[in-house]
Design a protein around this motif. Structure first.
Motif, short mmCIF file in Angstrom:
data_model
loop_
_atom_site.label_atom_id
_atom_site.label_comp_id
_atom_site.label_asym_id
_atom_site.label_seq_id
_atom_site.Cartn_x
_atom_site.Cartn_y
_atom_site.Cartn_z
N THR A 1 79.54 -0.11 -110.73
CA THR A 1 80.82 0.54 -110.44
C THR A 1 81.25 1.27 -111.69
O THR A 1 81.15 0.72 -112.80
CB THR A 1 81.90 -0.45 -109.97
OG1 THR A 1 83.04 0.28 -109.52
CG2 THR A 1 82.33 -1.42 -111.05
N ARG A 2 81.64 2.50 -111.52
CA ARG A 2 82.02 3.33 -112.67
C ARG A 2 80.93 3.29 -113.73
O ARG A 2 79.77 3.54 -113.42
CB ARG A 2 83.38 2.91 -113.19
CG ARG A 2 84.50 3.10 -112.18
CD ARG A 2 85.83 2.76 -112.72
NE ARG A 2 86.87 2.96 -111.71
CZ ARG A 2 88.09 2.52 -111.84
NH1 ARG A 2 88.45 1.86 -112.93
NH2 ARG A 2 88.97 2.74 -110.89
N GLU B 1 83.52 -4.60 -108.36
CA GLU B 1 84.40 -3.47 -108.05
C GLU B 1 85.56 -3.47 -109.04
O GLU B 1 86.03 -4.54 -109.45
CB GLU B 1 84.98 -3.59 -106.63
CG GLU B 1 83.96 -3.53 -105.52
CD GLU B 1 83.27 -2.19 -105.36
OE1 GLU B 1 83.78 -1.17 -105.89
OE2 GLU B 1 82.22 -2.16 -104.70
N ALA B 2 86.01 -2.30 -109.41
CA ALA B 2 87.19 -2.19 -110.27
C ALA B 2 88.42 -2.63 -109.48
O ALA B 2 88.59 -2.24 -108.32
CB ALA B 2 87.36 -0.75 -110.76
N ASP C 1 91.38 -1.77 -109.86
CA ASP C 1 92.29 -0.65 -109.62
C ASP C 1 91.64 0.48 -108.81
O ASP C 1 92.15 1.58 -108.76
CB ASP C 1 92.84 -0.12 -110.94
CG ASP C 1 91.77 0.49 -111.84
OD1 ASP C 1 90.56 0.38 -111.52
OD2 ASP C 1 92.14 1.08 -112.87
N ARG C 2 90.52 0.16 -108.16
CA ARG C 2 89.83 1.17 -107.35
C ARG C 2 90.76 1.65 -106.24
O ARG C 2 91.27 0.85 -105.47
CB ARG C 2 88.57 0.56 -106.74
CG ARG C 2 87.82 1.51 -105.85
CD ARG C 2 86.62 0.84 -105.23
NE ARG C 2 85.96 1.78 -104.33
CZ ARG C 2 84.80 1.56 -103.76
NH1 ARG C 2 84.16 0.43 -104.00
NH2 ARG C 2 84.28 2.45 -102.96
N PRO C 3 90.94 2.95 -106.16
CA PRO C 3 91.80 3.45 -105.08
C PRO C 3 91.12 3.27 -103.73
O PRO C 3 89.92 3.51 -103.59
CB PRO C 3 91.99 4.93 -105.42
CG PRO C 3 90.89 5.28 -106.36
CD PRO C 3 90.44 4.01 -107.02
N ARG D 1 90.45 4.61 -100.30
CA ARG D 1 90.50 5.94 -99.69
C ARG D 1 90.62 5.88 -98.17
O ARG D 1 90.38 6.85 -97.48
CB ARG D 1 89.28 6.73 -100.10
CG ARG D 1 89.14 6.89 -101.60
CD ARG D 1 88.31 8.08 -101.95
NE ARG D 1 87.88 8.20 -103.32
CZ ARG D 1 88.65 8.29 -104.38
NH1 ARG D 1 89.93 8.24 -104.25
NH2 ARG D 1 88.14 8.43 -105.59
N ILE E 1 90.22 -5.81 -102.28
CA ILE E 1 89.08 -5.53 -103.16
C ILE E 1 88.28 -6.80 -103.42
O ILE E 1 87.05 -6.81 -103.38
CB ILE E 1 89.54 -4.89 -104.48
CG1 ILE E 1 90.06 -3.47 -104.26
CG2 ILE E 1 88.42 -4.90 -105.54
CD1 ILE E 1 89.02 -2.43 -103.90
N THR F 1 84.44 -7.52 -102.29
CA THR F 1 83.44 -7.89 -103.29
C THR F 1 82.69 -9.15 -102.85
O THR F 1 81.45 -9.20 -102.91
CB THR F 1 84.11 -8.11 -104.66
OG1 THR F 1 84.85 -6.94 -105.01
CG2 THR F 1 83.09 -8.40 -105.75
N PHE G 1 87.85 -6.15 -113.44
CA PHE G 1 86.88 -6.07 -112.36
C PHE G 1 86.93 -7.32 -111.50
O PHE G 1 87.20 -8.41 -111.99
CB PHE G 1 85.46 -5.90 -112.91
CG PHE G 1 85.25 -4.61 -113.64
CD1 PHE G 1 84.94 -3.44 -112.95
CD2 PHE G 1 85.39 -4.55 -115.01
CE1 PHE G 1 84.76 -2.25 -113.62
CE2 PHE G 1 85.21 -3.36 -115.69
CZ PHE G 1 84.90 -2.20 -114.99
#
Length: 189
Positions: free
Chosen positions: A77-78, A95-96, A98-100, A102, A129, A133, A179
């Motif tokens: 991720t990133r 996963e982050a 702060d992942r937006p 969508r 999130i 995960t 994360f």
């Protein structure tokens, strides 16, 4: 581009995961090379020499070590890549936090959970999130990936176990450095 390497402990276990972090978002070619290097390092730490020629790819692009008894899993991720190795089928996801999202959270909830009651119980303990995960780690351990259906994975409220199609998985779910990380390992028996 050179990655910074570190080990993160898996809480409440004697195990750990290998982490590689690039200073910037890697290209697809750099990401693939990093995944191969991560695989070699994971196996070396477990006492097994694996060369780049020993690594193949599944039809989905997942690194796969040919003719080996150990199982491994990698997630990206990133600019972060993370991996784990074990004697039984194993999956990892990161996963982050702060992942937006969508997609509307209501639609994601419908796709993530088999029922409204499961969603209610799970979301009392975990964010969307974190649930994603954990469920993706189980699907990876089962060898299915996302095609196995996130809603088919049931997570115990304490996050220590999960079930998929009658199989049981030991689950570690935690947050670290912004994360969400999950490791799922098939429980044979």
């Amino acid at each position: 581009m050179e990655a910074a390497w570190s080990w993160w402990p898996i809480p409440d276990t004697q195990r750990r995961v290998l982490v590689a972090r690039y200073p910037n978002l890697p290209t697809r070619v750099e990401q693939r090379a990093l995944s191969d290097s991560l695989t070699c390092r994971l196996f070396a730490d477990a006492g097994h020499v694996v060369g780049l020629d020993d690594i193949g790819r599944t039809i989905y692009g997942k690194p796969q070590v040919r003719a080996h008894q150990l199982h491994h899993s990698i997630s990206n991720t990133r600019s972060l890549s993370i991996g784990v190795v074990g004697p039984d089928p194993i999956g990892i996801d990161v996963e982050a936090l702060d992942r937006p999202l969508r997609v509307a959270s209501e639609l994601l909830t419908q796709r993530l959970f088999a029922s409204a009651s499961e969603a209610t119980v799970c979301l009392q303990h975990w964010t969307l999130i974190q649930a994603w995960t954990a469920k993706e780690a189980v699907l990876k351990a089962a060898g299915l990936g996302l095609g196995g259906g996130l809603a088919n994975v049931i997570i115990a409220p304490n996050g220590a176990a999960a079930w998929l199609h009658g199989a049981s998985y030991a689950l570690s779910l935690w947050t670290q450095e912004g994360f969400s990380i999950a490791v799922a390992e098939c429980i044979r028996g």
